[in-house]
Design a protein around this motif. Structure first.
Motif, PDB file in Angstrom:
ATOM      1  N   THR A 182       0.835  -1.203   0.000  1.00 45.38           N
ATOM      2  CA  THR A 182       0.000   0.000   0.000  1.00 45.38           C
ATOM      3  C   THR A 182       0.866   1.249   0.000  1.00 45.38           C
ATOM      4  N   ALA A 183       1.925   1.255   0.803  1.00 44.77           N
ATOM      5  CA  ALA A 183       2.834   2.403   0.842  1.00 44.77           C
ATOM      6  C   ALA A 183       3.529   2.592  -0.514  1.00 44.77           C
ATOM      7  N   ALA A 184       3.934   1.498  -1.129  1.00 48.57           N
ATOM      8  CA  ALA A 184       4.582   1.575  -2.440  1.00 48.57           C
ATOM      9  C   ALA A 184       3.614   2.098  -3.494  1.00 48.57           C
ATOM     10  N   GLU A 185       2.367   1.631  -3.430  1.00 47.82           N
ATOM     11  CA  GLU A 185       1.348   2.088  -4.385  1.00 47.82           C
ATOM     12  C   GLU A 185       1.105   3.577  -4.226  1.00 47.82           C
ATOM     13  N   LYS A 186       1.041   4.062  -2.999  1.00 46.93           N
ATOM     14  CA  LYS A 186       0.802   5.488  -2.757  1.00 46.93           C
ATOM     15  C   LYS A 186       1.949   6.332  -3.304  1.00 46.93           C
ATOM     16  N   GLU A 187       3.167   5.836  -3.159  1.00 53.42           N
ATOM     17  CA  GLU A 187       4.321   6.568  -3.686  1.00 53.42           C
ATOM     18  C   GLU A 187       4.267   6.643  -5.211  1.00 53.42           C
ATOM     19  N   ILE A 188       3.898   5.553  -5.838  1.00 49.76           N
ATOM     20  CA  ILE A 188       3.770   5.550  -7.303  1.00 49.76           C
ATOM     21  C   ILE A 188       2.665   6.507  -7.732  1.00 49.76           C
ATOM     22  N   ALA A 189       1.523   6.434  -7.067  1.00 43.02           N
ATOM     23  CA  ALA A 189       0.400   7.306  -7.411  1.00 43.02           C
ATOM     24  C   ALA A 189       0.789   8.768  -7.251  1.00 43.02           C
ATOM     25  N   ALA A 190       1.520   9.085  -6.189  1.00 46.02           N
ATOM     26  CA  ALA A 190       1.943  10.475  -5.963  1.00 46.02           C
ATOM     27  C   ALA A 190       2.891  10.932  -7.052  1.00 46.02           C
ATOM     28  N   SER A 191       3.794  10.068  -7.475  1.00 41.60           N
ATOM     29  CA  SER A 191       4.743  10.453  -8.523  1.00 41.60           C
ATOM     30  C   SER A 191       4.041  10.633  -9.858  1.00 41.60           C
ATOM     31  N   LEU A 192       3.005   9.840 -10.116  1.00 39.25           N
ATOM     32  CA  LEU A 192       2.259   9.959 -11.369  1.00 39.25           C
ATOM     33  C   LEU A 192       1.391  11.211 -11.382  1.00 39.25           C
TER      34      LEU A 192
END
Length: 85
Positions: free
Chosen positions: A67-77
């Motif tokens: 979940t933390a990794a997904e949030k980081e990806i979403a924020a970068s996108l």
């Protein structure tokens, strides 16, 4: 609801091992020898409740990390294509 059979428990345990990326990754995560994991999956060793509880705990940790990794990806996108990587 009836309790799962020994075979169903073993099959579900094998599925959980695959969620971690296989025997090697699961072994590292839980600190259990790979041969022992294979023996649990093959039915050569009984699956104890403690091992299943440890597996559930490790799965919850994996969910948290994913979940933390997904949030980081979403924020970068959402920052847009011109953002430095």
């Amino acid at each position: 609801m009836t309790a799962p059979s020994i075979d169903e428990r073993r099959e579900h345990f094998a599925y959980c091992v695959q969620l971690f990326g296989g025997t090697t990754a699961f072994s590292r995560r839980l600190g259990i020898d790979e041969r022992a994991i294979r023996r649990f999956i093959n039915g050569e060793r009984p699956l104890g409740d403690g091992l299943l509880e440890d597996t559930a705990k490790a799965l919850r940790q994996l969910v948290t990390e994913a979940t933390a990794a997904e949030k980081e990806i979403a924020a970068s996108l959402s920052a847009g294509p011109n953002s430095p990587s």
